[in-house]
Design an enzyme around this catalytic site. Structure first.
Site, PDB file in Angstrom:
ATOM      1  N   ASP A  53     -29.845 -19.190  57.907  1.00 45.67           N
ATOM      2  CA  ASP A  53     -29.636 -17.824  58.378  1.00 45.67           C
ATOM      3  C   ASP A  53     -28.709 -17.830  59.603  1.00 45.67           C
ATOM      4  OD1 ASP A  53     -31.420 -18.819  60.233  1.00 45.67           O
ATOM      5  OD2 ASP A  53     -32.949 -17.278  59.931  1.00 45.67           O
ATOM      6  N   SER A  54     -28.264 -19.033  59.993  1.00 45.03           N
ATOM      7  CA  SER A  54     -27.192 -19.174  60.991  1.00 45.03           C
ATOM      8  C   SER A  54     -25.896 -18.552  60.470  1.00 45.03           C
ATOM      9  CB  SER A  54     -26.964 -20.651  61.340  1.00 45.03           C
ATOM     10  OG  SER A  54     -26.921 -21.445  60.161  1.00 45.03           O
ATOM     11  N   ASP A  92     -32.827 -20.584  53.758  1.00 46.84           N
ATOM     12  CA  ASP A  92     -33.665 -19.948  54.782  1.00 46.84           C
ATOM     13  C   ASP A  92     -34.185 -18.605  54.288  1.00 46.84           C
ATOM     14  OD1 ASP A  92     -33.991 -21.537  57.040  1.00 46.84           O
ATOM     15  OD2 ASP A  92     -32.088 -20.934  57.923  1.00 46.84           O
ATOM     16  N   LYS A 122     -36.919 -22.347  53.303  1.00 46.35           N
ATOM     17  CA  LYS A 122     -37.350 -22.801  54.623  1.00 46.35           C
ATOM     18  C   LYS A 122     -37.898 -21.614  55.403  1.00 46.35           C
ATOM     19  CE  LYS A 122     -34.445 -24.170  58.030  1.00 46.35           C
ATOM     20  NZ  LYS A 122     -34.832 -23.273  59.169  1.00 46.35           N
ATOM     21  N   GLU A 124     -39.848 -20.372  59.216  1.00 48.17           N
ATOM     22  CA  GLU A 124     -40.097 -20.684  60.616  1.00 48.17           C
ATOM     23  C   GLU A 124     -41.516 -20.282  61.015  1.00 48.17           C
ATOM     24  OE1 GLU A 124     -37.203 -18.947  63.225  1.00 48.17           O
ATOM     25  OE2 GLU A 124     -35.491 -19.777  62.139  1.00 48.17           O
ATOM     26  N   GLU A 191     -36.866 -28.308  65.860  1.00 45.67           N
ATOM     27  CA  GLU A 191     -35.674 -27.904  66.608  1.00 45.67           C
ATOM     28  C   GLU A 191     -35.924 -27.892  68.110  1.00 45.67           C
ATOM     29  OE1 GLU A 191     -32.289 -24.356  66.838  1.00 45.67           O
ATOM     30  OE2 GLU A 191     -33.745 -24.364  65.189  1.00 45.67           O
TER      31      GLU A 191
END
Length: 273
Positions: A53-54, A92, A122, A124, A191
């Site tokens: 999602d970067s 993501d 993925k 978070e 991270e």
């Protein structure tokens, strides 16, 4: 790259990543967001391609990752999958598609898998999203966890500083990592946390731990492609190593093209029909 050529050509799967951890082979992971770059990265022998999602930052120009939508992530992931034959493609799940509502989380993950053909998602977070992760795993969808600095929670943190430096947060991170392993996640990203803590986590869980700003004691590394290739020069954290200066190369090539057009040097006789 592996010395075993045949083994290196073999399609990377979730179980193969666990094999790699068991034999001490480091895992290389890089982001990609489009077909052309994914093809180049895959052909170079990448183990895992993360459709991050970067993309919100490097493709769309947003300040945070929060604005990315499910439709946008599916578009990017679908493009990446078309350019990939060897690497495992992980997508993501964007902010707002899984937090607080496990039914919505499952629906979001199913859309990603069906529409993009990515091979895993993925997510978070730790214990606070356990229900969503379990529901997605129950549908047979592989989940990669993500702990430490979780950019989707940036407004809660208020800073991109190193996480888990305090004992209580470090203890929760270890607890969350073990929980993610226990419920069935196939791998975990850590991270921006202290290297000693990341090494401890990698030693205490059997699933692969991939770091970004988490030191060298983990099972693999991930970077954002635009950062490591020097396309994006506005981001220079301590953990980033630039492997190229594409920003300068592209700028010079484009300037050269402009000059050639302005002076009528391009196209030449041989470049015309």
């Amino acid at each position: 790259m592996s010395t075993n050529t045949e083994d290196n050509k073999r399609k990377v799967t979730t179980s193969r990543l666990i094999e790699m951890k068991c034999r001490g082979e480091k895992i290389a992971m890089l982001t990609a967001y489009d077909y052309s770059m994914a093809k180049l990265i895959d052909e170079a022998g990448m183990d895992v391609i993360l459709v991050g999602d970067s993309a919100s930052n490097v493709m769309a120009g947003n300040i945070t990752t929060l604005p990315m939508t499910l439709d946008q992530m599916i578009y990017h992931a679908k493009s990446v999958v078309k350019g990939t034959s060897r690497a495992l493609v992980v997508c993501d799940m964007p902010f707002g598609t899984y937090q607080g509502n496990s039914k919505e989380a499952l629906a979001s993950a199913i859309r990603i898998m069906k529409e993009s053909h990515a091979e895993a998602v993925k997510m978070e977070g730790g214990s606070e999203i356990r229900e969503s992760i379990e529901r997605i795993l129950s549908a047979g969808i592989p989940v990669m966890g993500h702990l430490g600095l979780t950019p989707q929670s940036i407004n809660k943190f208020g800073t991109y500083a190193v996480r888990a430096k305090e004992e209580a947060e470090a203890a929760k991170l270890i607890q969350d990592a073990k929980m993610l392993e226990e419920i069935g996640c196939f791998a975990l990203v850590l991270e921006k946390i202290p290297a000693t803590l990341a090494t401890k986590v990698a030693q205490e869980v059997s699933i692969p731990v991939i770091g970004i700003g988490a030191g060298g004691g983990v099972d693999g590394q991930v970077l954002v492609m635009h950062d490591m290739l020097g396309i994006n020069k506005g981001f220079s954290p301590k953990f980033l190593r630039r492997y190229a200066d594409l920003s300068t190369i592209i700028n010079e090539a484009v300037s050269h093209y402009i000059d050639d057009v302005k002076t009528s040097d391009f196209p030449s006789e041989s470049e015309q029909y």
